[in-house]
Motif scaffolding. Structure first.
Motif, PDB file in Angstrom:
ATOM      1  N   ALA A   1      35.861  53.700  29.493  1.00 55.48           N
ATOM      2  CA  ALA A   1      36.034  52.013  29.503  1.00 55.48           C
ATOM      3  C   ALA A   1      35.665  51.039  28.564  1.00 55.48           C
ATOM      4  CB  ALA A   1      35.366  52.153  30.911  1.00 55.48           C
ATOM      5  N   ALA A   2      34.444  51.861  27.667  1.00 58.72           N
ATOM      6  CA  ALA A   2      33.702  50.512  26.972  1.00 58.72           C
ATOM      7  C   ALA A   2      34.764  50.204  25.668  1.00 58.72           C
ATOM      8  CB  ALA A   2      32.362  51.039  26.639  1.00 58.72           C
ATOM      9  N   TYR A   3      35.309  51.492  25.500  1.00 54.70           N
ATOM     10  CA  TYR A   3      35.865  51.597  24.592  1.00 54.70           C
ATOM     11  C   TYR A   3      37.417  50.312  24.203  1.00 54.70           C
ATOM     12  CZ  TYR A   3      33.854  54.330  20.494  1.00 54.70           C
ATOM     13  OH  TYR A   3      32.941  54.791  19.895  1.00 54.70           O
ATOM     14  N   LEU A   4      38.129  51.228  25.108  1.00 51.67           N
ATOM     15  CA  LEU A   4      39.123  50.348  25.828  1.00 51.67           C
ATOM     16  C   LEU A   4      39.343  48.636  26.180  1.00 51.67           C
ATOM     17  CD1 LEU A   4      40.463  52.715  29.024  1.00 51.67           C
ATOM     18  CD2 LEU A   4      41.828  52.647  26.509  1.00 51.67           C
ATOM     19  N   LEU A   5      38.158  48.225  26.882  1.00 51.92           N
ATOM     20  CA  LEU A   5      37.936  47.237  26.722  1.00 51.92           C
ATOM     21  C   LEU A   5      37.621  46.315  25.400  1.00 51.92           C
ATOM     22  CD1 LEU A   5      36.975  44.349  28.760  1.00 51.92           C
ATOM     23  CD2 LEU A   5      34.908  45.385  28.575  1.00 51.92           C
ATOM     24  N   LEU A   6      36.600  47.012  24.941  1.00 56.91           N
ATOM     25  CA  LEU A   6      36.718  46.746  22.943  1.00 56.91           C
ATOM     26  C   LEU A   6      37.962  46.612  22.408  1.00 56.91           C
ATOM     27  CD1 LEU A   6      34.718  45.748  20.957  1.00 56.91           C
ATOM     28  CD2 LEU A   6      34.785  48.369  20.413  1.00 56.91           C
ATOM     29  N   GLY A   7      38.894  47.304  22.601  1.00 53.84           N
ATOM     30  CA  GLY A   7      40.144  47.028  21.956  1.00 53.84           C
ATOM     31  C   GLY A   7      40.329  45.848  22.528  1.00 53.84           C
ATOM     32  N   LEU A   8      40.775  45.378  24.160  1.00 51.51           N
ATOM     33  CA  LEU A   8      41.918  44.788  24.206  1.00 51.51           C
ATOM     34  C   LEU A   8      40.939  43.381  24.650  1.00 51.51           C
ATOM     35  CD1 LEU A   8      41.834  46.140  28.255  1.00 51.51           C
ATOM     36  CD2 LEU A   8      43.964  45.276  26.249  1.00 51.51           C
ATOM     37  N   LEU A   9      39.823  42.893  23.888  1.00 47.88           N
ATOM     38  CA  LEU A   9      38.953  41.901  23.353  1.00 47.88           C
ATOM     39  C   LEU A   9      39.680  41.465  22.419  1.00 47.88           C
ATOM     40  CD1 LEU A   9      35.181  42.124  25.253  1.00 47.88           C
ATOM     41  CD2 LEU A   9      36.972  40.807  26.039  1.00 47.88           C
ATOM     42  N   LEU A  10      39.246  42.570  20.847  1.00 52.60           N
ATOM     43  CA  LEU A  10      39.526  42.364  19.965  1.00 52.60           C
ATOM     44  C   LEU A  10      40.893  41.733  19.671  1.00 52.60           C
ATOM     45  CD1 LEU A  10      38.204  45.999  17.957  1.00 52.60           C
ATOM     46  CD2 LEU A  10      37.125  42.460  18.157  1.00 52.60           C
ATOM     47  N   TYR A  11      42.050  42.685  20.616  1.00 50.89           N
ATOM     48  CA  TYR A  11      43.733  41.648  20.692  1.00 50.89           C
ATOM     49  C   TYR A  11      43.801  40.739  21.369  1.00 50.89           C
ATOM     50  CZ  TYR A  11      48.167  41.045  22.577  1.00 50.89           C
ATOM     51  OH  TYR A  11      49.158  40.454  22.344  1.00 50.89           O
ATOM     52  N   GLY A  12      42.975  40.293  22.079  1.00 54.50           N
ATOM     53  CA  GLY A  12      42.625  38.923  22.462  1.00 54.50           C
ATOM     54  C   GLY A  12      42.193  38.140  21.911  1.00 54.50           C
TER      55      GLY A  12
END
Length: 507
Positions: free
Chosen positions: A439-450
């Protein structure tokens, strides 16, 4: 070789055929989108959507059935293979015969009455590819990944070459040298049909290369074994068919649900189909992983540390998928040139589709619970729930949001299937997946994209510069959190290598 290292190496080899090879094929998208207007390319997107459904049906789930039954000690692997392959050949010959007989009414039903030949060509492609599925499965079970990859690459190279020959060389010859042999091969009325003809020739040549794998047919067709095979495998058809609903239904029904005239709907379908191709890197990695992973999961199931291995595979799978998500979304200003200018208005669906395919990959990993416990029917129900969700959301959202509704429906479906499959898997075949870290990696990916999107659109930062910085940050976090600890554990493991030879019961 360490089993996990072997899985990774074979995924790389299969990736040579699926990722590298199909990436070359992916380079044809600019050719198509710069050659044909969106309304004509929409026909290609629609036909390949139909093809996805029939491909699932025409294999009958026998790939997975072959892997399962060929590992049983009470059965001969060659007899299992011969029975499955013989049935596939007979079934697909019947399918092509039906297409030939009913080609004109079927073409009228699909609103292509002037091109019934498209259906015949496509039916032949589907049959050839379906028959080839079992020989390829045999190569996978024998760990002959290089031969698998070689044949796939040859097929792709031939398809690319023929596309270029017909759509570039012959077309240009018709303009410059109208009396030449190449010019006579090109008929403008065929149009997108040359795409189908190129694929048909490549599929036929692929089957010729697989002829050595047909020698096992001499073991005959065991009718009793076939009944058992189909009883296990047919639920996989439901799973695959439902999965194809989730993957392809949008492109099959967009022209019927979009609230415009037929020409505009076909244009929108073409735009969506072309932009869908920009999520292909994620799809290709998942496909390569599936080729290597399915034999690995079955072969490794009896080991004491199997569940731990499955958990590790899941974690590193997600890490790599998030990397692909960031690679495409952070450099979308570069990837957009793979489609013509007319198609770029649909780029907003690309991040949605990438994340949807990421959840599909997680679901593929989770699917071991019903395959290893022989609960394929329960797996079918999960896929059917996803299919119902896909159908309902497409019908609801397409008239409101257009093709973006299809993209969001795909994401919602795969996310729901992942959650349901995880819950059932923890009950029937519990594996301690590192949910927090995933979940942390998924959230990190979305944060970097945003963050990248905000800095580029609102602050005017240079897209590639901030994208490179964010991608480097992600790789640094991965290296510190999961690569360095993994390397640190390798040396102590070698010191205790003799203990690994102990019988399972003594561990």
């Amino acid at each position: 070789m360490n089993p996990l290292r072997k899985l990774a190496s074979q995924t790389v080899i299969y990736g040579l055929s699926s990722i590298i090879g199909r990436f070359l094929n992916y380079l044809l998208v600019p050719l198509y989108t710069y050659t044909f207007p969106a309304r004509e390319y929409g026909v290609v997107s629609e036909f390949y959507a139909y093809a996805g459904f029939f491909a699932i049906f025409l294999i009958f789930g026998l790939e997975t059935g072959y892997f399962r039954f060929s590992n049983r000690k009470d059965l001969k692997s060659d007899t299992v293979y011969s029975t499955a392959l013989g049935f596939l050949i007979l079934a697909n010959l019947a399918f092509v015969s039906g297409i030939v007989v009913f080609r004109e009414p079927l073409a009228a039903l699909l609103r292509y009455p002037e091109h019934p030949e498209y259906l015949v060509w496509f039916g032949a492609i589907l049959a050839l590819d379906s028959i080839a599925a079992l020989p390829f499965a045999k190569l996978r079970s024998e760990n002959r990944a290089w031969r698998f990859a070689g044949i796939k690459l040859i097929e792709i190279a031939l398809a690319i070459g023929l596309n270029l020959f017909f759509l570039v060389y012959c077309k240009k010859a018709g303009e410059l040298w109208p009396n030449s042999f190449a010019a006579r091969l090109y008929d403008p009325a065929v149009g997108i049909g040359y795409i189908f003809l190129a694929n048909l020739a490549a599929s036929a040549f692929k089957l010729l290369l697989l002829l050595p794998q047909f020698k096992s047919l001499r073991h005959g067709l065991d009718s009793r074994l076939l009944k058992s095979l189909l009883a296990y495998s047919l639920p996989m058809v439901i799973i695959g068919f439902a999965g194809m609903v989730n993957e392809m239904l949008d492109r099959a029904i967009l022209k019927f649900l979009l609230p415009y005239d037929l020409a505009t709907n076909m244009r929108m379908l073409g735009i969506y189909g072309a932009c869908y191709k920009l999520s292909i890197l994620m799809s290709l990695f998942i496909q390569a992983f599936r080729y290597a992973g399915e034999p690995f999961f079955f072969a490794y199931a009896g080991r004491a540390d199997a569940k731990r291995a499955y958990a590790l595979v899941m974690k590193y799978f997600v890490i790599f998928c998030v990397f692909i998500f960031l690679l495409v979304t952070l450099y979308i200003d570069l990837f957009k040139y793979f489609v013509g200018a007319e198609y770029r208005e649909g780029l907003d669906v690309v991040p949605i589709l990438l994340m949807a395919n990421l959840f599909l990959g997680i679901y593929v990993n989770l699917s071991i619970w019903y395959k290893l416990t022989d609960r394929t029917l329960m797996g079918a129900w999960v896929s059917l729930i996803g299919a119902v969700l896909t159908i309902g959301l497409n019908i609801w959202w397409i008239p409101i949001m257009g093709y973006q509704g299809s993209a969001w429906a795909t994401l919602a479906c795969y996310a729901a299937m992942t959650i349901i499959s995880y819950a059932l898997g923890q009950y029937y075949y519990p594996v301690r997946y590192p949910i927090g870290k995933i979940a942390a990696y998924l959230l990190l990916g979305l944060l970097l994209y945003g963050g990248h999107k905000h800095l580029v659109e609102s602050c005017g930062w240079t897209p590639w510069a901030i994208g490179s910085a964010f991608l480097a940050l992600y790789l640094l976090i991965v290296a510190l959190a999961d690569v360095r600890p993994l390397l640190g554990k390798r040396q102590p493991a070698r010191k205790h290598a003799p203990d690994e030879t102990r019988p399972t019961g003594t561990q």
